[in-house]
Design a protein around this motif. Structure first.
Motif, PDB file in Angstrom:
ATOM      1  N   TYR A 180       0.884  -1.315  -0.022  1.00 13.73           N
ATOM      2  CA  TYR A 180      -0.040  -0.112   0.002  1.00 13.73           C
ATOM      3  C   TYR A 180       0.835   1.299   0.034  1.00 13.73           C
ATOM      4  O   TYR A 180       1.620   1.597   0.866  1.00 13.73           O
ATOM      5  CB  TYR A 180      -1.090   0.072   1.255  1.00 13.73           C
ATOM      6  CG  TYR A 180      -1.989  -1.129   1.236  1.00 13.73           C
ATOM      7  CD1 TYR A 180      -3.206  -0.793   0.796  1.00 13.73           C
ATOM      8  CD2 TYR A 180      -1.691  -2.407   1.800  1.00 13.73           C
ATOM      9  CE1 TYR A 180      -4.201  -1.893   0.686  1.00 13.73           C
ATOM     10  CE2 TYR A 180      -2.599  -3.404   1.651  1.00 13.73           C
ATOM     11  CZ  TYR A 180      -3.710  -3.099   1.228  1.00 13.73           C
ATOM     12  OH  TYR A 180      -4.664  -4.196   1.308  1.00 13.73           O
ATOM     13  N   ARG A 181       0.608   1.966  -0.947  1.00 16.25           N
ATOM     14  CA  ARG A 181       1.197   3.298  -1.143  1.00 16.25           C
ATOM     15  C   ARG A 181       0.446   4.439  -0.572  1.00 16.25           C
ATOM     16  O   ARG A 181      -0.591   4.467  -1.389  1.00 16.25           O
ATOM     17  CB  ARG A 181       1.881   3.626  -2.684  1.00 16.25           C
ATOM     18  CG  ARG A 181       2.879   2.876  -2.904  1.00 16.25           C
ATOM     19  CD  ARG A 181       4.247   3.143  -2.294  1.00 16.25           C
ATOM     20  NE  ARG A 181       4.632   4.566  -2.158  1.00 16.25           N
ATOM     21  CZ  ARG A 181       5.238   5.252  -3.296  1.00 16.25           C
ATOM     22  NH1 ARG A 181       5.721   4.339  -4.132  1.00 16.25           N
ATOM     23  NH2 ARG A 181       5.420   6.456  -3.383  1.00 16.25           N
ATOM     24  N   VAL A 182       0.480   5.282   0.138  1.00 18.67           N
ATOM     25  CA  VAL A 182      -0.203   6.294   0.667  1.00 18.67           C
ATOM     26  C   VAL A 182       0.440   7.732   0.161  1.00 18.67           C
ATOM     27  O   VAL A 182       1.303   7.879   0.495  1.00 18.67           O
ATOM     28  CB  VAL A 182      -0.259   6.265   2.215  1.00 18.67           C
ATOM     29  CG1 VAL A 182      -1.085   7.457   2.879  1.00 18.67           C
ATOM     30  CG2 VAL A 182      -0.763   5.039   2.760  1.00 18.67           C
ATOM     31  N   PRO A 206      -2.437  -3.074  -5.040  1.00 18.13           N
ATOM     32  CA  PRO A 206      -2.718  -3.952  -6.021  1.00 18.13           C
ATOM     33  C   PRO A 206      -4.254  -4.320  -6.037  1.00 18.13           C
ATOM     34  O   PRO A 206      -4.741  -4.948  -7.055  1.00 18.13           O
ATOM     35  CB  PRO A 206      -2.025  -5.100  -5.962  1.00 18.13           C
ATOM     36  CG  PRO A 206      -0.627  -4.681  -5.095  1.00 18.13           C
ATOM     37  CD  PRO A 206      -1.035  -3.431  -4.347  1.00 18.13           C
ATOM     38  N   TYR A 207      -4.901  -3.799  -4.887  1.00 21.92           N
ATOM     39  CA  TYR A 207      -6.166  -4.292  -4.914  1.00 21.92           C
ATOM     40  C   TYR A 207      -7.378  -3.293  -5.077  1.00 21.92           C
ATOM     41  O   TYR A 207      -8.367  -3.280  -4.926  1.00 21.92           O
ATOM     42  CB  TYR A 207      -6.355  -4.791  -3.318  1.00 21.92           C
ATOM     43  CG  TYR A 207      -5.199  -5.552  -2.810  1.00 21.92           C
ATOM     44  CD1 TYR A 207      -5.276  -7.059  -3.499  1.00 21.92           C
ATOM     45  CD2 TYR A 207      -4.402  -5.175  -2.158  1.00 21.92           C
ATOM     46  CE1 TYR A 207      -4.138  -7.820  -3.379  1.00 21.92           C
ATOM     47  CE2 TYR A 207      -3.345  -6.226  -1.650  1.00 21.92           C
ATOM     48  CZ  TYR A 207      -3.090  -7.634  -2.252  1.00 21.92           C
ATOM     49  OH  TYR A 207      -2.198  -8.270  -1.979  1.00 21.92           O
ATOM     50  N   LEU A 239      -8.235   4.801 -16.027  1.00 28.96           N
ATOM     51  CA  LEU A 239      -8.679   3.668 -15.256  1.00 28.96           C
ATOM     52  C   LEU A 239     -10.180   3.631 -15.204  1.00 28.96           C
ATOM     53  O   LEU A 239     -10.918   4.653 -15.197  1.00 28.96           O
ATOM     54  CB  LEU A 239      -7.858   3.498 -13.895  1.00 28.96           C
ATOM     55  CG  LEU A 239      -6.467   3.226 -13.789  1.00 28.96           C
ATOM     56  CD1 LEU A 239      -6.059   3.223 -12.294  1.00 28.96           C
ATOM     57  CD2 LEU A 239      -6.260   2.021 -14.425  1.00 28.96           C
ATOM     58  N   ASP A 240     -10.878   2.516 -15.020  1.00 29.58           N
ATOM     59  CA  ASP A 240     -12.194   2.343 -14.930  1.00 29.58           C
ATOM     60  C   ASP A 240     -12.675   2.767 -13.369  1.00 29.58           C
ATOM     61  O   ASP A 240     -11.793   2.589 -12.610  1.00 29.58           O
ATOM     62  CB  ASP A 240     -12.601   0.923 -15.359  1.00 29.58           C
ATOM     63  CG  ASP A 240     -14.306   0.958 -15.499  1.00 29.58           C
ATOM     64  OD1 ASP A 240     -14.921   1.194 -16.418  1.00 29.58           O
ATOM     65  OD2 ASP A 240     -14.693   0.514 -14.166  1.00 29.58           O
ATOM     66  N   GLU A 241     -13.715   3.301 -13.348  1.00 32.29           N
ATOM     67  CA  GLU A 241     -14.214   3.814 -12.089  1.00 32.29           C
ATOM     68  C   GLU A 241     -14.368   2.566 -11.080  1.00 32.29           C
ATOM     69  O   GLU A 241     -14.437   2.703  -9.769  1.00 32.29           O
ATOM     70  CB  GLU A 241     -15.546   4.467 -12.084  1.00 32.29           C
ATOM     71  CG  GLU A 241     -16.282   4.971 -10.826  1.00 32.29           C
ATOM     72  CD  GLU A 241     -17.549   5.718 -11.392  1.00 32.29           C
ATOM     73  OE1 GLU A 241     -18.274   5.778 -10.332  1.00 32.29           O
ATOM     74  OE2 GLU A 241     -17.834   6.145 -12.239  1.00 32.29           O
ATOM     75  N   GLY A 247      -4.200  -7.059  -9.382  1.00 36.23           N
ATOM     76  CA  GLY A 247      -3.159  -6.808 -10.221  1.00 36.23           C
ATOM     77  C   GLY A 247      -2.872  -5.279 -10.807  1.00 36.23           C
ATOM     78  O   GLY A 247      -2.083  -5.029 -11.682  1.00 36.23           O
ATOM     79  N   LEU A 248      -3.268  -4.208 -10.119  1.00 43.23           N
ATOM     80  CA  LEU A 248      -2.734  -2.899 -10.282  1.00 43.23           C
ATOM     81  C   LEU A 248      -1.440  -2.642 -10.129  1.00 43.23           C
ATOM     82  O   LEU A 248      -0.657  -3.229  -9.226  1.00 43.23           O
ATOM     83  CB  LEU A 248      -3.628  -2.120  -9.653  1.00 43.23           C
ATOM     84  CG  LEU A 248      -5.301  -1.752  -9.979  1.00 43.23           C
ATOM     85  CD1 LEU A 248      -5.838  -0.685  -8.863  1.00 43.23           C
ATOM     86  CD2 LEU A 248      -5.275  -1.156 -11.450  1.00 43.23           C
TER      87      LEU A 248
END
Length: 218
Positions: free
Chosen positions: A60-62, A84-85, A139-141, A185-186
Motif C-alpha cells: 500500500y502506497r499512501v 494492487p487491490y 482507469l475504470d471507475e 493486479g494494479l
C-alpha cells in the motif's frame, strides 16, 4: 461614545499583567475565528494519515495532500491509497457534533449545540476526486473506492447505497481499506509515481485553491 470612553478608562486602570492577559485572549479568539476551521481540517488529515501509515508498506502506497489538475480544473485530495487491490480515495472531515446524511443527497446536516447547518456531501466531493483520477490515470471507475473519514468524536448517521462507498471514523479507516479489495493486479508503484509527478507543488497555486475550497465546502 461616552460608554466606550468609560470602558477604555476602566480597562486602563487595571493591573498591567491583567490587561496583557485580556489582550492575549482577544487575539487568540480572533485567530480561532479566522484560522480555526483550517487548523481543524489539517488536524483531521494528520490523524487519518497516521492511521493509513499503519498499512503494510509493501503493498500500500499512501499519498497525502495531492493537488491535481484535470480538464475541469484543480482538485485537492486529502489521501490516496494505491495498492494492487484498488485505489482508495479518502476525504477527511474533522467535525464536532452529529452528522446526518444520505449518499443520494447533495447536502448533509451537521448538528452542534442545538443548531444545525447544511454542508456539501463529502461523498459527492470525493466523487469529483475519483473522476479526476480516472481521467489522469485512464482507469475504470470500478478500480476506485470512496471513503469519507470523520473524526472519532463525530456522531455519524449516513446511509450509503454502494459497496464502493464508505463513511467511517478515523479508527476504522485502516480496516476499511484492508477489508475491501476492489481489483487485482494494479501496478501500485507505477500509479503512485505518476500521481507524485502530476502533483501540483507550487505553493501559491495550492494556497489559492485552498481558499476557493473553503468558500465552497464547509
Amino acid at each position: 461614545m461616552d460608554f466606550f470612553v468609560s470602558l477604555w478608562n476602566g480597562f486602563m486602570v487595571l493591573p498591567a499583567s491583567f490587561r496583557c492577559l485580556v489582550l492575549v485572549v482577544i487575539v487568540l479568539l480572533i485567530f480561532a475565528k479566522i484560522c480555526g476551521n483550517q487548523f481543524l481540517g489539517k488536524a483531521g488529515e494528520h490523524w487519518a494519515s497516521q492511521e493509513l501509515s499503519k498499512l503494510p508498506s509493501a503493498e500500500y502506497r499512501v499519498l497525502n495532500d495531492l493537488v491535481l489538475n484535470d480538464s475541469h480544473g484543480l482538485h485537492q485530495i486529502d489521501h490516496v491509497v494505491v495498492s494492487p487491490y484498488g485505489i482508495y480515495v479518502v476525504e477527511t472531515k474533522n467535525y464536532t457534533g452529529s452528522v446526518i446524511g444520505d449518499a443520494k443527497y447533495a447536502n448533509w446536516l451537521l448538528y452542534v449545540g442545538g443548531q444545525k447547518r447544511k454542508f456539501h456531501s463529502p461523498l459527492r466531493q470525493n466523487y469529483g476526486h475519483i473522476k479526476c483520477l480516472q481521467e489522469l490515470l485512464g482507469l475504470d471507475e470500478s478500480m476506485f473506492v470512496s471513503i469519507v473519514c470523520f473524526a472519532n468524536r463525530t456522531k455519524v448517521k449516513v446511509t450509503v447505497h454502494s459497496d464502493c462507498e464508505f463513511v467511517v471514523h478515523t479508527d476504522d479507516l485502516r480496516s476499511t481499506v484492508l477489508n475491501h479489495p476492489q481489483s487485482r493486479g494494479l501496478d501500485a508503484e507505477g500509479i503512485a509515481q505518476k500521481l507524485q509527478m502530476l502533483n501540483v507543488t507550487d505553493k501559491k497555486i495550492r494556497k489559492q485553491h485552498v481558499k476557493q475550497l473553503q468558500s465552497v465546502h464547509r
